[in-house]
Write a protein that holds these residues in place. Structure first.
Motif, PDB file in Angstrom:
ATOM      1  N   MET A 182      52.387  15.098  22.077  1.00  0.00           N
ATOM      2  CA  MET A 182      52.381  16.170  21.197  1.00  0.00           C
ATOM      3  C   MET A 182      53.371  17.118  21.397  1.00  0.00           C
ATOM      4  O   MET A 182      54.103  17.334  22.223  1.00  0.00           O
ATOM      5  N   THR A 183      54.155  17.665  20.102  1.00  0.00           N
ATOM      6  CA  THR A 183      55.286  18.387  20.261  1.00  0.00           C
ATOM      7  C   THR A 183      54.794  19.989  20.501  1.00  0.00           C
ATOM      8  O   THR A 183      53.792  20.232  20.356  1.00  0.00           O
ATOM      9  N   ASP A 184      55.706  20.790  20.623  1.00  0.00           N
ATOM     10  CA  ASP A 184      55.630  22.153  20.946  1.00  0.00           C
ATOM     11  C   ASP A 184      55.063  22.869  19.929  1.00  0.00           C
ATOM     12  O   ASP A 184      54.404  24.076  20.050  1.00  0.00           O
ATOM     13  N   ASP A 185      55.552  22.573  18.618  1.00  0.00           N
ATOM     14  CA  ASP A 185      55.036  23.530  17.692  1.00  0.00           C
ATOM     15  C   ASP A 185      53.672  23.128  16.831  1.00  0.00           C
ATOM     16  O   ASP A 185      53.477  23.066  15.645  1.00  0.00           O
ATOM     17  N   ALA A 186      52.772  22.965  17.755  1.00  0.00           N
ATOM     18  CA  ALA A 186      51.401  22.741  17.246  1.00  0.00           C
ATOM     19  C   ALA A 186      50.906  24.152  16.609  1.00  0.00           C
ATOM     20  O   ALA A 186      51.149  25.107  16.847  1.00  0.00           O
ATOM     21  N   VAL A 187      50.466  23.786  15.235  1.00  0.00           N
ATOM     22  CA  VAL A 187      50.120  24.823  14.394  1.00  0.00           C
ATOM     23  C   VAL A 187      48.564  24.962  14.102  1.00  0.00           C
ATOM     24  O   VAL A 187      48.160  25.951  13.753  1.00  0.00           O
ATOM     25  N   THR A 188      47.890  24.066  14.495  1.00  0.00           N
ATOM     26  CA  THR A 188      46.552  24.010  14.056  1.00  0.00           C
ATOM     27  C   THR A 188      45.509  23.213  14.913  1.00  0.00           C
ATOM     28  O   THR A 188      46.123  22.742  15.847  1.00  0.00           O
ATOM     29  N   THR A 189      44.480  23.251  15.019  1.00  0.00           N
ATOM     30  CA  THR A 189      43.453  22.458  15.576  1.00  0.00           C
ATOM     31  C   THR A 189      42.550  21.571  14.592  1.00  0.00           C
ATOM     32  O   THR A 189      42.183  21.961  13.748  1.00  0.00           O
ATOM     33  N   ARG A 190      42.421  20.420  15.297  1.00  0.00           N
ATOM     34  CA  ARG A 190      41.539  19.159  14.642  1.00  0.00           C
ATOM     35  C   ARG A 190      40.483  18.882  15.470  1.00  0.00           C
ATOM     36  O   ARG A 190      40.767  18.702  16.801  1.00  0.00           O
ATOM     37  N   ARG A 191      39.446  18.676  14.786  1.00  0.00           N
ATOM     38  CA  ARG A 191      37.965  18.373  15.753  1.00  0.00           C
ATOM     39  C   ARG A 191      38.048  16.485  15.617  1.00  0.00           C
ATOM     40  O   ARG A 191      37.916  16.068  14.424  1.00  0.00           O
ATOM     41  N   LEU A 192      37.982  16.331  16.708  1.00  0.00           N
ATOM     42  CA  LEU A 192      37.986  14.688  17.013  1.00  0.00           C
ATOM     43  C   LEU A 192      36.348  14.513  17.352  1.00  0.00           C
ATOM     44  O   LEU A 192      36.011  14.844  18.259  1.00  0.00           O
ATOM     45  N   ARG A 193      35.859  13.271  16.914  1.00  0.00           N
ATOM     46  CA  ARG A 193      34.436  12.841  17.344  1.00  0.00           C
ATOM     47  C   ARG A 193      34.771  11.441  17.772  1.00  0.00           C
ATOM     48  O   ARG A 193      35.189  10.439  17.218  1.00  0.00           O
ATOM     49  N   VAL A 194      34.662  11.233  19.121  1.00  0.00           N
ATOM     50  CA  VAL A 194      35.207  10.056  19.790  1.00  0.00           C
ATOM     51  C   VAL A 194      34.079   9.384  20.366  1.00  0.00           C
ATOM     52  O   VAL A 194      33.147   9.831  21.050  1.00  0.00           O
ATOM     53  N   HIS A 195      33.794   8.063  19.987  1.00  0.00           N
ATOM     54  CA  HIS A 195      32.652   7.126  20.685  1.00  0.00           C
ATOM     55  C   HIS A 195      33.058   7.176  21.923  1.00  0.00           C
ATOM     56  O   HIS A 195      34.036   6.567  22.600  1.00  0.00           O
ATOM     57  N   ARG A 196      31.731   7.290  22.757  1.00  0.00           N
ATOM     58  CA  ARG A 196      31.788   7.096  24.196  1.00  0.00           C
ATOM     59  C   ARG A 196      30.799   5.936  24.676  1.00  0.00           C
ATOM     60  O   ARG A 196      29.786   6.227  24.361  1.00  0.00           O
ATOM     61  N   PHE A 197      31.384   5.422  25.558  1.00  0.00           N
ATOM     62  CA  PHE A 197      30.377   4.264  26.062  1.00  0.00           C
ATOM     63  C   PHE A 197      30.998   3.679  27.381  1.00  0.00           C
ATOM     64  O   PHE A 197      32.191   3.499  27.518  1.00  0.00           O
ATOM     65  N   LYS A 198      30.261   3.848  28.703  1.00  0.00           N
ATOM     66  CA  LYS A 198      30.704   3.528  29.770  1.00  0.00           C
ATOM     67  C   LYS A 198      29.626   2.278  30.266  1.00  0.00           C
ATOM     68  O   LYS A 198      28.370   2.350  29.873  1.00  0.00           O
ATOM     69  N   ARG A 199      30.207   1.231  31.164  1.00  0.00           N
ATOM     70  CA  ARG A 199      29.220   0.347  31.652  1.00  0.00           C
ATOM     71  C   ARG A 199      27.944   0.875  32.266  1.00  0.00           C
ATOM     72  O   ARG A 199      28.056   1.847  33.088  1.00  0.00           O
ATOM     73  N   GLY A 200      26.787   0.469  31.918  1.00  0.00           N
ATOM     74  CA  GLY A 200      25.490   0.866  32.555  1.00  0.00           C
ATOM     75  C   GLY A 200      24.878   2.065  31.546  1.00  0.00           C
ATOM     76  O   GLY A 200      23.761   2.123  31.750  1.00  0.00           O
ATOM     77  N   ASP A 201      25.649   2.317  30.571  1.00  0.00           N
ATOM     78  CA  ASP A 201      25.011   3.406  29.662  1.00  0.00           C
ATOM     79  C   ASP A 201      24.137   2.518  28.810  1.00  0.00           C
ATOM     80  O   ASP A 201      24.452   1.492  28.200  1.00  0.00           O
ATOM     81  N   HIS A 202      22.933   3.328  28.297  1.00  0.00           N
ATOM     82  CA  HIS A 202      21.979   2.436  27.495  1.00  0.00           C
ATOM     83  C   HIS A 202      22.472   2.401  26.067  1.00  0.00           C
ATOM     84  O   HIS A 202      22.325   1.468  25.464  1.00  0.00           O
ATOM     85  N   GLN A 203      23.150   3.440  25.698  1.00  0.00           N
ATOM     86  CA  GLN A 203      23.660   3.656  24.152  1.00  0.00           C
ATOM     87  C   GLN A 203      24.958   4.271  24.377  1.00  0.00           C
ATOM     88  O   GLN A 203      25.226   5.164  25.300  1.00  0.00           O
ATOM     89  N   PRO A 204      25.796   4.094  23.167  1.00  0.00           N
ATOM     90  CA  PRO A 204      26.921   4.836  23.108  1.00  0.00           C
ATOM     91  C   PRO A 204      26.625   6.273  22.434  1.00  0.00           C
ATOM     92  O   PRO A 204      25.568   6.475  22.195  1.00  0.00           O
ATOM     93  N   HIS A 205      27.401   7.195  22.570  1.00  0.00           N
ATOM     94  CA  HIS A 205      27.161   8.473  22.031  1.00  0.00           C
ATOM     95  C   HIS A 205      28.774   9.043  21.503  1.00  0.00           C
ATOM     96  O   HIS A 205      29.431   8.405  21.908  1.00  0.00           O
ATOM     97  N   ILE A 206      28.373  10.122  21.037  1.00  0.00           N
ATOM     98  CA  ILE A 206      29.757  10.626  20.327  1.00  0.00           C
ATOM     99  C   ILE A 206      30.004  12.023  21.060  1.00  0.00           C
ATOM    100  O   ILE A 206      29.051  12.868  21.232  1.00  0.00           O
ATOM    101  N   GLU A 207      31.312  12.138  21.465  1.00  0.00           N
ATOM    102  CA  GLU A 207      31.588  13.476  21.904  1.00  0.00           C
ATOM    103  C   GLU A 207      32.856  14.177  21.090  1.00  0.00           C
ATOM    104  O   GLU A 207      33.592  13.332  20.419  1.00  0.00           O
ATOM    105  N   GLU A 208      32.413  15.737  20.796  1.00  0.00           N
ATOM    106  CA  GLU A 208      33.597  16.058  19.911  1.00  0.00           C
ATOM    107  C   GLU A 208      34.606  16.858  20.803  1.00  0.00           C
ATOM    108  O   GLU A 208      34.234  17.345  21.787  1.00  0.00           O
ATOM    109  N   HIS A 209      35.744  17.076  20.277  1.00  0.00           N
ATOM    110  CA  HIS A 209      36.848  17.690  21.205  1.00  0.00           C
ATOM    111  C   HIS A 209      37.737  18.397  20.078  1.00  0.00           C
ATOM    112  O   HIS A 209      38.002  17.745  18.925  1.00  0.00           O
ATOM    113  N   ASP A 210      38.030  19.598  20.174  1.00  0.00           N
ATOM    114  CA  ASP A 210      39.252  20.249  19.571  1.00  0.00           C
ATOM    115  C   ASP A 210      40.471  19.947  19.996  1.00  0.00           C
ATOM    116  O   ASP A 210      40.965  20.351  21.016  1.00  0.00           O
ATOM    117  N   VAL A 211      41.434  19.619  19.254  1.00  0.00           N
ATOM    118  CA  VAL A 211      42.726  19.128  19.476  1.00  0.00           C
ATOM    119  C   VAL A 211      43.882  20.000  19.178  1.00  0.00           C
ATOM    120  O   VAL A 211      43.723  19.937  17.924  1.00  0.00           O
TER     121      VAL A 211
END
Ligand code: SF4
Ligand code: FES
Length: 252
Positions: free
Chosen positions: A1-30
């Protein structure tokens, strides 16, 4: 990431870990700028919001093939996919047709296993004698041109329904060896490709070629392989399977 960040984007990211019954989506503003890539955004989430986010990368410049994901449903190398080229919300999923290990990291084992051992189309790296290998690795192997990212397998509609299909990358490499014929055993290669789960299984959808970031053109190579197989079967008075084909293959 450079220093001249000018805006924010929302990422929806697939999350799944061993032992989870189902994957789910987590949202992050970057925070992003014009040059921010999907991989940089994922790294930012990992560093600033959730250290447990699982992702895989190495080179950051489209040569190692480790960062493959699906971005809004399309296979991409995360390290060279700029967020500014994608409009709206960005959803990042793991590659398809491979088991998910952790979040957007898949198990590449079934991809590599499509090249059976011992295999007529795999050979040791020419650079082996001058190079050092990591502890625990006896030798490197490479499949020319292909960066082994698995994007083609993820995009393949046949692999989606048949995990026995040898798949675009392995078949493309077989054809490449036939074309260059650097001491390759042509009959061994053609025998390997001439099976129900090999070149004949392709539906000629060309999704693999569209997904490939390394100009391997796997679909065209599979069509060329089938052309060779068709001639070989005719020479041997063997039945030629009827399969969907490209226009160039049909006229061969
Ligand atoms: S053929 Fe292309 S898409 Fe498939 S693994 Fe190789 S580089 Fe990746
Ligand atoms: S990090 Fe190496 S290809 Fe993307």
């Amino acid at each position: 990431m450079t220093d001249d960040a000018v805006t924010t984007r929302r990422l929806r990211v697939h999350r799944f870990k061993r032992g989870d019954h189902q994957p789910h989506i987590e949202e992050h503003d970057v925070p992003v700028d014009e040059r921010t890539t999907v991989l940089e955004a994922l790294r930012w989430i990992q560093l600033h919001q959730d250290l447990t986010l699982g992702l895989r990368h190495s080179c950051f410049h489209a040569s190692c093939g480790t960062c493959g994901v699906r971005v809004n449903g399309k296979e991409r190398l995360a390290c060279v996919t700029k967020l500014s080229d994608i409009s709206g919300t960005v959803t990042v999923d793991p590659l398809a047709n491979l088991p998910v290990l952790h979040d957007v990291v898949v198990d590449m084992g079934p991809f590599v296993a499509r090249y059976p051992e011992p295999h007529p189309i795999v050979r040791g790296s020419e650079f082996l004698s001058e190079s050092r290998t990591a502890d625990g690795i006896d030798e490197h192997e490479r499949y020319e041109d292909c960066i082994e990212c698995g994007l083609c397998l993820s995009a393949c509609p046949v692999a989606a329904t048949d995990d026995t299909y040898l798949g675009p990358a392995a078949l493309a490499y077989a054809q490449r060896l036939l074309e260059e014929a650097r001491g390759a055993d042509r009959d061994a290669i053609l025998d390997w490709a001439d099976q129900d789960t090999g070149a004949w299984r392709c539906h000629a959808a060309f999704e693999c070629t569209e997904a490939c970031p390394s100009d391997v053109r796997p679909a065209q190579r599979i069509m060329a392989l089938r052309k060779e197989l068709r001639h070989r079967r005719k020479d041997r008075d063997l039945e030629v399977p009827e399969r969907p084909s490209s226009a160039s293959e049909a006229s061969a």
